[in-house]
Design a protein around this motif. Structure first.
Motif, PDB file in Angstrom:
ATOM      1  N   SER A  32       0.824  -1.211   0.000  1.00 28.17           N
ATOM      2  CA  SER A  32       0.000   0.000   0.000  1.00 28.17           C
ATOM      3  C   SER A  32       0.858   1.262   0.000  1.00 28.17           C
ATOM      4  CB  SER A  32      -0.910   0.025   1.226  1.00 28.17           C
ATOM      5  OG  SER A  32      -0.141   0.176   2.406  1.00 28.17           O
ATOM      6  N   LEU A  33       0.233   2.365  -0.339  1.00 24.51           N
ATOM      7  CA  LEU A  33       0.932   3.654  -0.324  1.00 24.51           C
ATOM      8  C   LEU A  33       1.396   3.988   1.083  1.00 24.51           C
ATOM      9  CD1 LEU A  33       1.848   6.261  -1.679  1.00 24.51           C
ATOM     10  CD2 LEU A  33      -0.478   7.162  -1.362  1.00 24.51           C
ATOM     11  N   SER A  34       0.568   3.712   2.077  1.00 29.16           N
ATOM     12  CA  SER A  34       0.954   4.015   3.458  1.00 29.16           C
ATOM     13  C   SER A  34       2.171   3.200   3.875  1.00 29.16           C
ATOM     14  CB  SER A  34      -0.225   3.739   4.403  1.00 29.16           C
ATOM     15  OG  SER A  34      -0.610   2.373   4.351  1.00 29.16           O
ATOM     16  N   GLN A  35       2.253   1.957   3.436  1.00 28.53           N
ATOM     17  CA  GLN A  35       3.422   1.132   3.753  1.00 28.53           C
ATOM     18  C   GLN A  35       4.677   1.681   3.076  1.00 28.53           C
ATOM     19  OE1 GLN A  35       1.760  -2.625   2.373  1.00 28.53           O
ATOM     20  NE2 GLN A  35       1.758  -3.425   4.464  1.00 28.53           N
ATOM     21  N   LEU A  36       4.515   2.126   1.837  1.00 29.46           N
ATOM     22  CA  LEU A  36       5.650   2.694   1.122  1.00 29.46           C
ATOM     23  C   LEU A  36       6.152   3.954   1.812  1.00 29.46           C
ATOM     24  CD1 LEU A  36       4.402   2.188  -2.544  1.00 29.46           C
ATOM     25  CD2 LEU A  36       6.446   1.148  -1.532  1.00 29.46           C
ATOM     26  N   LYS A  37       5.232   4.822   2.235  1.00 31.40           N
ATOM     27  CA  LYS A  37       5.633   6.053   2.926  1.00 31.40           C
ATOM     28  C   LYS A  37       6.337   5.726   4.239  1.00 31.40           C
ATOM     29  CE  LYS A  37       1.617   8.066   2.969  1.00 31.40           C
ATOM     30  NZ  LYS A  37       0.624   9.114   3.303  1.00 31.40           N
ATOM     31  N   ALA A  38       5.828   4.725   4.947  1.00 31.60           N
ATOM     32  CA  ALA A  38       6.442   4.342   6.211  1.00 31.60           C
ATOM     33  C   ALA A  38       7.832   3.746   5.979  1.00 31.60           C
ATOM     34  CB  ALA A  38       5.555   3.342   6.940  1.00 31.60           C
ATOM     35  N   THR A  45       5.272  12.923   2.914  1.00 30.28           N
ATOM     36  CA  THR A  45       3.820  13.031   2.836  1.00 30.28           C
ATOM     37  C   THR A  45       3.344  12.497   1.503  1.00 30.28           C
ATOM     38  OG1 THR A  45       3.939  15.250   1.887  1.00 30.28           O
ATOM     39  CG2 THR A  45       3.883  15.088   4.292  1.00 30.28           C
ATOM     40  N   ALA A  46       2.029  12.333   1.387  1.00 33.58           N
ATOM     41  CA  ALA A  46       1.472  11.874   0.115  1.00 33.58           C
ATOM     42  C   ALA A  46       1.825  12.824  -1.024  1.00 33.58           C
ATOM     43  CB  ALA A  46      -0.041  11.695   0.241  1.00 33.58           C
ATOM     44  N   PRO A  47       1.656  14.149  -0.844  1.00 30.73           N
ATOM     45  CA  PRO A  47       2.047  15.069  -1.928  1.00 30.73           C
ATOM     46  C   PRO A  47       3.521  14.956  -2.295  1.00 30.73           C
ATOM     47  CG  PRO A  47       0.629  16.189  -0.357  1.00 30.73           C
ATOM     48  CD  PRO A  47       0.994  14.875   0.267  1.00 30.73           C
ATOM     49  N   SER A  48       4.376  14.794  -1.270  1.00 29.50           N
ATOM     50  CA  SER A  48       5.811  14.655  -1.535  1.00 29.50           C
ATOM     51  C   SER A  48       6.106  13.360  -2.291  1.00 29.50           C
ATOM     52  CB  SER A  48       6.603  14.666  -0.222  1.00 29.50           C
ATOM     53  OG  SER A  48       6.451  15.902   0.447  1.00 29.50           O
ATOM     54  N   PHE A  49       5.382  12.319  -1.905  1.00 27.59           N
ATOM     55  CA  PHE A  49       5.554  11.026  -2.576  1.00 27.59           C
ATOM     56  C   PHE A  49       5.196  11.148  -4.046  1.00 27.59           C
ATOM     57  CE2 PHE A  49       3.892   7.054  -4.227  1.00 27.59           C
ATOM     58  CZ  PHE A  49       4.836   6.127  -3.823  1.00 27.59           C
ATOM     59  N   ALA A  52       7.687  13.114  -6.015  1.00 28.66           N
ATOM     60  CA  ALA A  52       8.957  12.420  -6.236  1.00 28.66           C
ATOM     61  C   ALA A  52       8.834  11.261  -7.220  1.00 28.66           C
ATOM     62  CB  ALA A  52       9.507  11.907  -4.913  1.00 28.66           C
ATOM     63  N   PHE A  53       7.727  10.511  -7.119  1.00 27.98           N
ATOM     64  CA  PHE A  53       7.625   9.271  -7.896  1.00 27.98           C
ATOM     65  C   PHE A  53       6.454   9.228  -8.875  1.00 27.98           C
ATOM     66  CE2 PHE A  53       9.553   8.170  -3.732  1.00 27.98           C
ATOM     67  CZ  PHE A  53      10.822   7.863  -4.197  1.00 27.98           C
ATOM     68  N   GLY A  54       5.546  10.152  -8.779  1.00 31.68           N
ATOM     69  CA  GLY A  54       4.411  10.173  -9.692  1.00 31.68           C
ATOM     70  C   GLY A  54       3.246   9.345  -9.210  1.00 31.68           C
ATOM     71  N   SER A  55       3.496   8.080  -8.920  1.00 34.10           N
ATOM     72  CA  SER A  55       2.434   7.178  -8.455  1.00 34.10           C
ATOM     73  C   SER A  55       3.081   5.899  -7.943  1.00 34.10           C
ATOM     74  CB  SER A  55       1.468   6.846  -9.595  1.00 34.10           C
ATOM     75  OG  SER A  55       2.128   6.091 -10.603  1.00 34.10           O
ATOM     76  N   LYS A  56       2.282   5.092  -7.292  1.00 36.97           N
ATOM     77  CA  LYS A  56       2.767   3.783  -6.844  1.00 36.97           C
ATOM     78  C   LYS A  56       3.231   2.963  -8.046  1.00 36.97           C
ATOM     79  CE  LYS A  56       0.909  -0.589  -5.106  1.00 36.97           C
ATOM     80  NZ  LYS A  56      -0.278  -1.293  -4.556  1.00 36.97           N
ATOM     81  N   GLU A  57       2.469   3.026  -9.132  1.00 36.78           N
ATOM     82  CA  GLU A  57       2.823   2.266 -10.336  1.00 36.78           C
ATOM     83  C   GLU A  57       4.158   2.714 -10.902  1.00 36.78           C
ATOM     84  OE1 GLU A  57       1.356   1.846 -14.962  1.00 36.78           O
ATOM     85  OE2 GLU A  57      -0.152   2.225 -13.412  1.00 36.78           O
ATOM     86  N   GLN A  58       4.376   4.025 -10.980  1.00 37.87           N
ATOM     87  CA  GLN A  58       5.625   4.538 -11.522  1.00 37.87           C
ATOM     88  C   GLN A  58       6.808   4.181 -10.631  1.00 37.87           C
ATOM     89  OE1 GLN A  58       3.670   8.585 -12.271  1.00 37.87           O
ATOM     90  NE2 GLN A  58       5.286   8.610 -13.801  1.00 37.87           N
ATOM     91  N   LEU A  59       6.589   4.209  -9.313  1.00 40.59           N
ATOM     92  CA  LEU A  59       7.636   3.803  -8.388  1.00 40.59           C
ATOM     93  C   LEU A  59       7.973   2.333  -8.597  1.00 40.59           C
ATOM     94  CD1 LEU A  59       9.542   4.120  -6.009  1.00 40.59           C
ATOM     95  CD2 LEU A  59       7.583   3.837  -4.465  1.00 40.59           C
TER      96      LEU A  59
END
Length: 204
Positions: A32-38, A45-49, A52-59
Motif C-alpha cells: 500500500s501507499l501508506s506502507q511505502l511512505k512508512a 507526505t502523500a504530496p511529496s511522494f 517524487a515518484f508520480g504514483s505507486k505504479e511509476q515507483l
C-alpha cells in the motif's frame, strides 16, 4: 516574521532501494501507499511522494528496473560466450540461488515473486517488465542449450526447448524454496543433480 523550517529531504536512490524491499517481499498488489511512505520514512507526505515518484505504479516500474540492473545480473552468465554452455547455465543457477538465499534483502527472486496475483486487462501492463525479464531468462537458457547442440556438446536430437524450460522452471522455483528458508547447501545439491540432465544429453 516566523522562519519556515527547512523542508524534509530524502535520498531518492535510497528510497528506491527501500521500496524495492517492500515490493520484493509483498508483491505489487499487497503493498500500500501508506506502507511505502512508512518504509521510505523521513516524514514523507502523500504530496511529496507523488511529486517524487508520480504514483505507486511509476515507483514500481523504477524499482523493477533497479532490480534488473542490480540483483538480476546473476543471470548474465547465460550471455557470456567465454564460458562453455554448461558452465554458463550452472554458474547462473548457483549465483542466482546464492543471491536468493542471502541475508540483507527478502528471500527469493523478485522477477518470479513480484508479479500480481490476478492481472487484468487494465493492469497487466504493470507486471509486463517482470514478464519480459522472465522471458529473457528463458531465452538465455535456450541460447545456451542451442549453443551446446551447435558446438557438438549435446546430441543433435536434444529437445532444446524442453531442456531450456527445465532449467528455467527450476530457477524460478528456487524462489519458493528460498522463501521457505531452504538451506543453500541443499539447493546447491539439487543443482548438481539437475545438471545431470545436461550430462545425459551429451554426446558420448
Amino acid at each position: 516574521m516566523t522562519k519556515m523550517g527547512r523542508p524534509r529531504t530524502f535520498d531518492r536512490q535510497k528510497a528506491i532501494e527501500q521500496a524495492l524491499h517492500l515490493f520484493w517481499e509483498q508483491g505489487y498488489e499487497s503493498t500500500s501507499l501508506s506502507q511505502l511512505k512508512a518504509q521510505i520514512g523521513n516524514g514523507i507526505t502523500a504530496p511529496s511522494f507523488y511529486a517524487a515518484f508520480g504514483s505507486k505504479e511509476q515507483l514500481f516500474q523504477e524499482v523493477v528496473q533497479f532490480y534488473i540492473q542490480s540483483y538480476s545480473k546473476v543471470t548474465d552468465s547465460l550471455w557470456d560466450d567465454n564460458l562453455s554452455p554448461k558452465e554458463a547455465i550452472e554458474q547462473t543457477l548457483r549465483r542466482s540461488t546464492q543471491m536468493q538465499c542471502e541475508l540483507g534483502h527478502p528471500k527469493g527472486c523478485m522477477v518470479a515473486l513480484g508479479i500480481m496475483s490476478a492481472p487484468t486487462a487494465e493492469n497487466i501492463h504493470i507486471a509486463q517488465p517482470l514478464t519480459d525479464a522472465r522471458a529473457r531468462t528463458l531465452k538465455g537458457f535456450t541460447r545456451c542449450v542451442q549453443r551446446g547442440v551447435d558446438a557438438g556438446y549435446l546430441l543433435e536430437n536434444t529437445n532444446v526447448q524442453a531442456l531450456s524450460n527445465t532449467f528455467c522452471s527450476f530457477l524460478f522455483g528456487i524462489s519458493i524454496s528460498a522463501r521457505d528458508d531452504a538451506e543453500l547447501s541443499v539447493l546447491n545439491d539439487a543443482i548438481t543433480e539437475l545438471m545431470k540432465l545436461w550430462t545425459l544429453a551429451e554426446k558420448s
